[in-house]
Scaffold this motif. Structure first.
Motif, mmCIF file in Angstrom:
data_model
loop_
_atom_site.group_PDB
_atom_site.id
_atom_site.type_symbol
_atom_site.label_atom_id
_atom_site.label_comp_id
_atom_site.label_asym_id
_atom_site.label_seq_id
_atom_site.Cartn_x
_atom_site.Cartn_y
_atom_site.Cartn_z
ATOM 1 N N ARG A 1 6.441 6.567 -11.326
ATOM 2 C CA ARG A 1 6.334 7.541 -10.242
ATOM 3 C C ARG A 1 6.207 8.932 -10.865
ATOM 4 O O ARG A 1 6.629 9.154 -11.992
ATOM 5 N N MET A 2 5.659 9.866 -10.112
ATOM 6 C CA MET A 2 5.504 11.236 -10.592
ATOM 7 C C MET A 2 6.249 12.190 -9.668
ATOM 8 O O MET A 2 6.252 12.014 -8.450
ATOM 9 N N VAL B 1 -4.224 7.148 -9.128
ATOM 10 C CA VAL B 1 -3.221 6.119 -8.840
ATOM 11 C C VAL B 1 -2.616 5.649 -10.159
ATOM 12 O O VAL B 1 -3.341 5.343 -11.109
ATOM 13 N N ILE B 2 -1.286 5.595 -10.211
ATOM 14 C CA ILE B 2 -0.589 5.217 -11.430
ATOM 15 C C ILE B 2 -0.272 3.728 -11.406
ATOM 16 O O ILE B 2 0.231 3.206 -10.413
ATOM 17 N N ALA C 1 0.826 -1.204 0.000
ATOM 18 C CA ALA C 1 0.000 0.000 0.000
ATOM 19 C C ALA C 1 0.861 1.255 0.000
ATOM 20 O O ALA C 1 1.989 1.270 0.502
ATOM 21 N N SER C 2 0.314 2.336 -0.594
ATOM 22 C CA SER C 2 1.035 3.608 -0.627
ATOM 23 C C SER C 2 0.127 4.734 -0.166
ATOM 24 O O SER C 2 -1.086 4.710 -0.396
ATOM 25 N N PRO D 1 1.178 0.492 -6.065
ATOM 26 C CA PRO D 1 0.636 1.574 -6.891
ATOM 27 C C PRO D 1 1.123 2.933 -6.401
ATOM 28 O O PRO D 1 1.174 3.192 -5.196
ATOM 29 N N ALA D 2 1.501 3.797 -7.335
ATOM 30 C CA ALA D 2 1.977 5.135 -6.997
ATOM 31 C C ALA D 2 0.855 6.143 -7.181
ATOM 32 O O ALA D 2 -0.119 5.894 -7.890
#
Length: 337
Positions: A181-182, A144-145, A93-94, A135-136
């Motif tokens: 990632r962003m 979510v990316i 999880a993020s 997920p990012a």
């Protein structure tokens, strides 16, 4: 830490050419226009130079079971955010940049988003693949990316909007990567290639760049230490620094789609040079915090299990504090002041 605005530039079709959208688990279909995204703002936090103790909230994975629980600890009190389901990936999880939500893959690889305390859980129909076990988030915390789960052939990377579950594909020039990632300012997308090199591009798919040094397809002169990026951890606000899980040259088979559960190295993206941190013993985790400061977890000898300690560094990598901790079999995922 200073309040920092995170603006997601991926807004309208006029700004990002070629974005497509779909609902559920179907293939992306052409969309007349990509919907606008509301800019987000990170919470105001204390300047890192004034911090005397790590009294914020820690987020951990429980043990080394990928379907194990995800929980937070604040002031010594543990709270389960996502319970062990045996068939989900809440282990990876993020936490969103604004600190309000948590995202992970639940049963059947479906995207799950909840409040940061685990309440108001929502499961979307979109199923993401191996590349999205961790997920990012987009910079403004609205999406979510990840990459769609593909039965065969290449998967499609994109953003799942948490407002309605709609999947919006990323530009063609950034497809085919892993661990997207962003940057915190929302201007660039970063990813790892199959050759374990790090690439980035503007969110509209232009200005593709490769970070120097890293990758299997480098010469000894270009990459004398044979550095490989097994995974991306965090990207700072401007995209000038990233954390990576460094792989040894012996791991030449391919990038691991599942990725690592932690990053151990801080890298300058303009030069590809590893930024040294004055740490003794075994470095288990190097984490970029939203304001650009760095939190590390290290231990004595060749294992962080012995006398684990957190060290907080300012953005200019000056040591601010050290704080012993009890780690057990848990894996640190995030920390918020």
């Amino acid at each position: 830490m200073r309040a920092t605005k995170t603006v997601l530039i991926m807004a309208a079709a006029a700004t990002i050419a070629g974005l497509t959208g779909c609902a559920g688990n179907s293939k992306p279909a052409a969309s007349p226009a990509a919907p606008a995204v509301t800019p987000g703002q990170q919470r105001a936090v204390e300047p890192v130079a004034n911090v005397t103790a790590l009294n914020g909230t820690f987020f951990y994975m429980g043990g080394y079971n990928i379907s194990g629980e995800f929980f937070s600890v604040q002031n010594g009190k543990k709270k389960t955010v996502a319970a062990d389901t045996r068939d989900g990936f809440q282990y990876y999880a993020s936490v969103s940049p604004d600190g309000k939500h948590v995202a992970y893959l639940g049963s059947g690889m479906k995207v799950v988003v909840s409040d940061v305390d685990g309440r108001n859980k929502k499961t979307f129909a979109v199923k993401l693949g191996l590349e999205a076990h961790g997920p990012a988030w987009t910079a403004d915390s609205t999406g979510v990316i990840g990459a769609l789960a593909a039965k065969s052939g290449p998967s499609t990377a994109g953003v799942v909007r948490i407002a309605d579950g709609r999947f919006i594909a990323l530009p063609k020039s950034v497809q085919g990567g892993y661990h997207y990632r962003m940057s915190g300012d929302g201007k660039r997308i970063f990813w790892v290639s199959s050759k374990m090199a790090v690439y980035s591009a503007a969110v509209d798919g232009s200005a593709v760049r490769r970070m120097p040094v890293f990758g299997l397809d480098t010469t000894k002169a270009q990459n004398p230490k044979h550095l490989l990026a097994g995974d991306l951890g965090q990207v700072d606000f401007t995209g000038s620094r990233v954390t990576v899980a460094v792989r040894g040259w012996a791991n030449t088979h391919a990038v691991d789609a599942l990725g690592a559960d932690r990053s151990d190295t801080l890298v300058d993206t303009a030069t590809g040079q590893v930024l040294p941190l004055p740490l003794k013993g075994y470095v288990l985790h190097v984490m970029l915090l939203p304001d650009g400061s760095v939190l590390t977890l290290s231990g004595e000898g060749d294992s962080a299990a012995k006398s684990p300690v957190f060290t907080l560094f300012s953005k200019d990598l000056k040591k601010v504090l050290t704080q012993p901790t009890k780690l057990g079999n848990n894996v640190l995922r995030d920390y918020r002041m």
